[in-house]
Design a protein around this motif. Structure first.
Motif, short mmCIF file in Angstrom:
data_model
loop_
_atom_site.label_atom_id
_atom_site.label_comp_id
_atom_site.label_asym_id
_atom_site.label_seq_id
_atom_site.Cartn_x
_atom_site.Cartn_y
_atom_site.Cartn_z
N VAL A 141 -6.12 -14.15 4.75
CA VAL A 141 -4.88 -13.38 4.59
C VAL A 141 -4.75 -12.87 3.16
CG1 VAL A 141 -2.37 -13.47 4.77
CG2 VAL A 141 -3.77 -14.65 6.45
N MET A 142 -5.21 -13.67 2.19
CA MET A 142 -5.16 -13.23 0.80
C MET A 142 -6.09 -12.03 0.57
SD MET A 142 -5.34 -15.71 -2.54
CE MET A 142 -7.11 -15.89 -2.58
N ALA A 143 -7.18 -11.95 1.32
CA ALA A 143 -8.11 -10.80 1.29
C ALA A 143 -8.54 -10.44 -0.13
CB ALA A 143 -7.48 -9.59 1.98
N PRO A 144 -9.32 -11.31 -0.79
CA PRO A 144 -9.68 -11.04 -2.19
C PRO A 144 -10.44 -9.74 -2.40
CG PRO A 144 -10.94 -12.88 -1.28
CD PRO A 144 -9.87 -12.58 -0.30
N VAL A 184 4.02 -7.35 8.72
CA VAL A 184 3.62 -6.16 7.97
C VAL A 184 2.12 -6.20 7.64
CG1 VAL A 184 3.92 -4.94 5.78
CG2 VAL A 184 5.92 -5.70 7.06
N PHE A 185 1.57 -7.39 7.41
CA PHE A 185 0.17 -7.51 7.01
C PHE A 185 -0.81 -6.81 7.95
CE2 PHE A 185 0.28 -11.53 4.09
CZ PHE A 185 0.92 -10.76 3.13
N LEU A 200 -6.51 -10.12 10.90
CA LEU A 200 -6.68 -11.22 11.85
C LEU A 200 -5.88 -12.44 11.42
CD1 LEU A 200 -8.09 -12.37 14.32
CD2 LEU A 200 -10.09 -12.84 12.88
N GLY A 201 -5.95 -12.77 10.13
CA GLY A 201 -5.18 -13.90 9.64
C GLY A 201 -3.68 -13.69 9.77
N GLY A 202 -3.21 -12.48 9.48
CA GLY A 202 -1.79 -12.19 9.60
C GLY A 202 -1.30 -12.33 11.04
#
Length: 414
Positions: free
Chosen positions: A10-13, A89-90, A295-297
């Motif tokens: 979710v942080m998606a670095p 929103v993510f 996907l994480g969101g």
């Protein structure tokens, strides 16, 4: 590892480093890495609170349960819904990232110049839906794989840049310098604080592992460790990556200007230091990172909706779980069809949950809901839901609305 994968995904670095460094450089110039260092300190303080709470409570609602058990149910209700809206929103933002970097990849490789974004977006939604519906373990492993591949591509670029800087063969004659960690003349603390907001944005989602509190093994131990590992990795990776970008462009006026006006800094550096093939791979890595973030969101939002439905704060059907995969299927469908599902549907009615007067956090409970079927605007058409069906009911004191689901001893609001 799989628990931490949700937070990292979710942080998606990779996606963060593709856009946020430019925003910090626009404010601080060559000192952009300082913004991420300050943000890492601030996020570390916030993460400490999550670590302490995750060590005491394990709940699919994450912040909803953390705040509710410490500050009270009303505060938990507000915090939970606020965070849920963020997670809703993510995925759309991630889909935009997939379409944007997917088109860049197709243009760079010459596979399809000027490709339409819509098919790419639909394909991304399909991939996210399929992976999210398979269960938590395949989903977390997919998120982890996406991020490992994309981060490794960035590490390759960073290694090449540092090697050429040290060897003195950088395109503009740049050399390693500590100026990237010194504020330029005339730039004050207020500008540093403003630029740090870009760093805070890059850390968004680090707490996502908290939503796996009912699916992880030893959650009160594993989730705090996952949050700590995610924030520590983000701090080191972000500061190092932005510093590398700054030195790669150069700390002089021309280099700072090039960094500030770059629309794809990693891709631009890859073309200059390595060549177009790595730039194309980095675009593909950004696509994978955006898919992981979406996907994480979706899986985190689905689990929060599941906890709301189970506890009576939304439609009860959101609390259903698939016997085959363990996935909250209706909550997943709801979170995957945003924005229509932001108002959680109760089949033929559109419900807006409100806070019950009496609340407990131990078990599911009935909730008050205001419900009106689509197209019913008159006062005579006020309805209440029973097993997904609407039936007429005498009006309450609230025009156009009625109340249902009240347990014995509760009265309709006046």
């Amino acid at each position: 590892m799989e628990t931490a994968a949700v937070s990292v995904g979710v942080m998606a670095p990779t996606l963060a480093m593709s856009v946020t460094g430019v925003a910090a450089a626009a404010v601080l110039g060559r000192a952009a890495p300082l913004a991420f260092a300050v943000a890492a300190l601030g996020v570390g303080l916030v993460a400490y609170g999550f670590v302490r709470l995750a060590g005491e409570f394990s709940h699919a609602g994450s912040v909803y349960a953390f705040v509710g058990n410490t500050l009270g149910p009303r505060a938990g209700f507000l915090a939970g819904w606020a965070l849920l809206l963020t997670y809703l929103v993510f995925p759309p933002v991630s889909i935009i990232g997939v379409a944007t970097f997917g088109r860049a990849f197709l243009d760079t490789t010459g596979l399809a110049r000027g490709a339409d974004w819509y098919p790419l977006a639909l394909a991304a939604w399909a991939v996210i839906w399929i992976l999210a519906a398979r269960g938590v373990r395949p989903t977390t492993r997919s998120v982890l794989a996406f991020e490992v591949v994309s981060v490794c591509l960035i590490l390759v670029l960073m290694g090449v840049i540092w090697w050429r800087l040290a060897a003195g063969t950088a395109p503009g004659g740049q050399r390693p310098s500590g100026q990237a960690f010194v504020l330029p003349p005339g730039v004050g603390i207020s500008a540093l604080a403003l630029a740090a907001t870009s760093g805070f944005l890059a850390f968004a989602g680090f707490e996502s592992a908290g939503s796996l509190g009912e699916e992880s093994l030893l959650p009160t131990r594993m989730i705090p460790r996952a949050i700590i590992a995610t924030v520590a990795f983000g701090a080191v990776f972000y500061v190092t990556c932005v510093a590398t970008q700054t030195l790669g462009f150069g700390t002089g006026a021309a280099g700072v200007s090039a960094f500030q006006h770059s629309q794809a800094p990693l891709g631009d550096l890859a073309r200059v230091y390595v060549g177009s093939p790595l730039a194309a791979l980095l675009d593909l890595g950004a696509v994978l990172s955006a898919l992981g973030a979406g996907l994480g969101g979706v899986i985190v939002a689905a689990r929060m909706m599941f906890s709301f439905g189970r506890d009576g704060l939304a439609a009860r059907r959101l609390g259903d779980v698939s016997a085959a995969t363990g996935v909250p299927r209706r909550a997943l469908a709801c979170s995957s069809t945003w924005p229509r599902s932001v108002c959680c549907p109760c089949w033929s009615c559109t419900c807006s949950p409100t806070w019950p007067r009496r609340a407990t956090w131990a078990a599911a409970r009935p909730a008050r809901s205001r419900c009106r079927p689509p197209g019913c605007s008159s006062r005579a058409s006020c309805c209440t839901t029973t097993s997904g069906r609407c039936r007429p009911r005498r009006m309450s004191s609230s025009p156009g609305w009625c109340w249902h689901g009240l347990p014995p001893g509760w009265s309709s609001p006046r």
